[in-house]
Design a protein around this motif. Sequence first.
Motif, PDB file in Angstrom:
ATOM      1  N   ALA A  30       0.831  -1.211   0.000  1.00  0.00           N
ATOM      2  CA  ALA A  30       0.000   0.000   0.000  1.00  0.00           C
ATOM      3  C   ALA A  30       0.859   1.251   0.000  1.00  0.00           C
ATOM      4  N   LEU A  31       1.965   1.224   0.724  1.00  0.00           N
ATOM      5  CA  LEU A  31       2.885   2.361   0.752  1.00  0.00           C
ATOM      6  C   LEU A  31       3.476   2.594  -0.640  1.00  0.00           C
ATOM      7  N   PHE A  32       3.919   1.519  -1.283  1.00  0.00           N
ATOM      8  CA  PHE A  32       4.518   1.656  -2.613  1.00  0.00           C
ATOM      9  C   PHE A  32       3.481   2.122  -3.636  1.00  0.00           C
ATOM     10  N   VAL A  33       2.242   1.671  -3.470  1.00  0.00           N
ATOM     11  CA  VAL A  33       1.186   2.077  -4.396  1.00  0.00           C
ATOM     12  C   VAL A  33       0.924   3.574  -4.284  1.00  0.00           C
ATOM     13  N   SER A  34       0.818   4.078  -3.065  1.00  0.00           N
ATOM     14  CA  SER A  34       0.581   5.514  -2.897  1.00  0.00           C
ATOM     15  C   SER A  34       1.746   6.332  -3.441  1.00  0.00           C
ATOM     16  N   LEU A  35       2.962   5.855  -3.219  1.00  0.00           N
ATOM     17  CA  LEU A  35       4.136   6.545  -3.761  1.00  0.00           C
ATOM     18  C   LEU A  35       4.070   6.584  -5.287  1.00  0.00           C
ATOM     19  N   ALA A  36       3.739   5.448  -5.898  1.00  0.00           N
ATOM     20  CA  ALA A  36       3.686   5.378  -7.360  1.00  0.00           C
ATOM     21  C   ALA A  36       2.568   6.237  -7.916  1.00  0.00           C
ATOM     22  N   LYS A  37       1.397   6.194  -7.282  1.00  0.00           N
ATOM     23  CA  LYS A  37       0.257   6.973  -7.784  1.00  0.00           C
ATOM     24  C   LYS A  37       0.559   8.467  -7.715  1.00  0.00           C
ATOM     25  N   ALA A  38       1.138   8.908  -6.606  1.00  0.00           N
ATOM     26  CA  ALA A  38       1.472  10.323  -6.453  1.00  0.00           C
ATOM     27  C   ALA A  38       2.557  10.743  -7.443  1.00  0.00           C
ATOM     28  N   LYS A  39       3.611   9.939  -7.551  1.00  0.00           N
ATOM     29  CA  LYS A  39       4.725  10.294  -8.431  1.00  0.00           C
ATOM     30  C   LYS A  39       4.302  10.276  -9.889  1.00  0.00           C
ATOM     31  N   ALA A  40       3.588   9.231 -10.298  1.00  0.00           N
ATOM     32  CA  ALA A  40       3.160   9.141 -11.692  1.00  0.00           C
ATOM     33  C   ALA A  40       2.208  10.273 -12.050  1.00  0.00           C
ATOM     34  N   GLY A  41       1.344  10.657 -11.109  1.00  0.00           N
ATOM     35  CA  GLY A  41       0.431  11.763 -11.363  1.00  0.00           C
ATOM     36  C   GLY A  41       1.162  13.074 -11.554  1.00  0.00           C
ATOM     37  N   ASP A  42       2.141  13.324 -10.695  1.00  0.00           N
ATOM     38  CA  ASP A  42       2.920  14.563 -10.813  1.00  0.00           C
ATOM     39  C   ASP A  42       3.741  14.585 -12.106  1.00  0.00           C
ATOM     40  N   VAL A  43       4.328  13.451 -12.451  1.00  0.00           N
ATOM     41  CA  VAL A  43       5.155  13.396 -13.655  1.00  0.00           C
ATOM     42  C   VAL A  43       4.300  13.512 -14.913  1.00  0.00           C
ATOM     43  N   ALA A  44       3.116  12.894 -14.906  1.00  0.00           N
ATOM     44  CA  ALA A  44       2.223  13.024 -16.057  1.00  0.00           C
ATOM     45  C   ALA A  44       1.794  14.479 -16.242  1.00  0.00           C
ATOM     46  N   LYS A  45       1.545  15.159 -15.153  1.00  0.00           N
ATOM     47  CA  LYS A  45       1.205  16.588 -15.246  1.00  0.00           C
ATOM     48  C   LYS A  45       2.376  17.390 -15.801  1.00  0.00           C
ATOM     49  N   LEU A  46       3.578  17.125 -15.295  1.00  0.00           N
ATOM     50  CA  LEU A  46       4.764  17.829 -15.776  1.00  0.00           C
ATOM     51  C   LEU A  46       5.005  17.534 -17.258  1.00  0.00           C
ATOM     52  N   ASP A  90      -5.470  12.018  -5.532  1.00  0.00           N
ATOM     53  CA  ASP A  90      -4.400  12.771  -6.176  1.00  0.00           C
ATOM     54  C   ASP A  90      -3.129  12.712  -5.334  1.00  0.00           C
ATOM     55  N   SER A  91      -2.115  13.472  -5.716  1.00  0.00           N
ATOM     56  CA  SER A  91      -0.840  13.398  -5.002  1.00  0.00           C
ATOM     57  C   SER A  91      -0.969  13.875  -3.561  1.00  0.00           C
ATOM     58  N   ALA A  92      -1.873  14.830  -3.304  1.00  0.00           N
ATOM     59  CA  ALA A  92      -2.080  15.287  -1.930  1.00  0.00           C
ATOM     60  C   ALA A  92      -2.691  14.184  -1.075  1.00  0.00           C
ATOM     61  N   PHE A  93      -3.696  13.495  -1.618  1.00  0.00           N
ATOM     62  CA  PHE A  93      -4.321  12.386  -0.890  1.00  0.00           C
ATOM     63  C   PHE A  93      -3.284  11.313  -0.559  1.00  0.00           C
ATOM     64  N   HIS A  94      -2.482  10.939  -1.546  1.00  0.00           N
ATOM     65  CA  HIS A  94      -1.536   9.855  -1.319  1.00  0.00           C
ATOM     66  C   HIS A  94      -0.327  10.302  -0.507  1.00  0.00           C
ATOM     67  N   GLY A  95       0.005  11.590  -0.569  1.00  0.00           N
ATOM     68  CA  GLY A  95       1.042  12.094   0.318  1.00  0.00           C
ATOM     69  C   GLY A  95       0.611  11.985   1.770  1.00  0.00           C
ATOM     70  N   ASP A  96      -0.635  12.333   2.028  1.00  0.00           N
ATOM     71  CA  ASP A  96      -1.181  12.217   3.387  1.00  0.00           C
ATOM     72  C   ASP A  96      -1.262  10.750   3.822  1.00  0.00           C
ATOM     73  N   ARG A  97      -1.690   9.890   2.904  1.00  0.00           N
ATOM     74  CA  ARG A  97      -1.783   8.463   3.216  1.00  0.00           C
ATOM     75  C   ARG A  97      -0.399   7.885   3.527  1.00  0.00           C
TER      76      ARG A  97
END
Length: 379
Positions: free
Chosen positions: A313-329, A365-372
Amino acid sequence: MALVLSDDQRMIREAADGFFADHAPVSAHRKLRDAGDTLGFERATWKAMAEMGFAGVLVPEAHGGAGLGMVEAGLVMEAMGRNLSAAPMLSTALLGAAALVKGGSAAQQAAHLPLMAAGERLVALAADEAARHAPFQVATRAEPSGNGFRLTGVKPFVLDGLAADVLIVAARTDGADGDRAGITLFLVPAEAVGVSRARRAMVDSRGAARIALEGVEVDGADVLGAVGGGAALLEAVLDVGRAGLAAEMLGVAGESFGRTVDYLKQREQFGEKIGSFQALQHRAAHLFCELELARSATLKALSALDAGDGRAALFVSLAKAKAGDVAKLATNEAVQMHGGIGMTDDFDIGFFMKRARAAAETFGDSAFHGDRLAQMVGY
């Protein structure tokens, strides 16, 4: 755990890339958008995906599926992201299959999984009710009724909700809104009496629906998992979807980057290829590094889910947040470096930006998964 693909996995990646480039390229996405398609995908494409084994990638071989894992599912999702291919892969092949494999009874699995793997049954997860992702903010009630329950509530945003044959509905059998305890998952026929569906327009032209349940009667055999103990199952299923979305966003970002680099090599300004300008080279190099970080995080999350790692679950939240930020960039940089043409609808790059934004918001989003993440490590 090595973050590399096996020979078989590389073959799956090549097969997926070829399939979606031929059967569901960006031009097909544009065609669906222009036609105002209410489902957001072509059923013929989904049937072809089932014949390729993609619809049953997580379905055990005993039920007619491929019996593969999340790494393989992620490779399919990444190929879909590269081509902006629209299909109920996330809703049915990932979320639906995971829910039934992890929480379904033998009878439920036998009834649904073979049809799902064959592309003949579509499933949608009806969980979120808040304006932003909050999986335990469940107000939909499941009241005892005869040998089963009566469901009443509204799910304002259900992916592929219009196309689904079966809904997996999160409802509260006990507790207050926001409580983790007291949530139960139900399998509900989409055409059941009391179920109404209305299309939700999406910025990325994908299919979604608002679903209302008015006294929908379900049997005790329709309970998925344990009564009142659905939160853990729901979280596990959502993590499958989050990891799949991270893989798709990796594909969106990678294709955006590739198209941008190609453009930098072709466009001339002041008599020079703009790719020779150092400022643009620096931005492209930075984006390449970010893409590699997102790729490693995503593959780690997919591998951890397959391995049953307690930290998945930790790795999933990290991946979801990172991939979301990178896709936006990546999509921001793509539009910027394409210049004025990148802002026009005639050019495809804007479609990638829209999909990146929608996917980044879906299931946190990245904020949700950062908090998680912070909560999981004790902050």
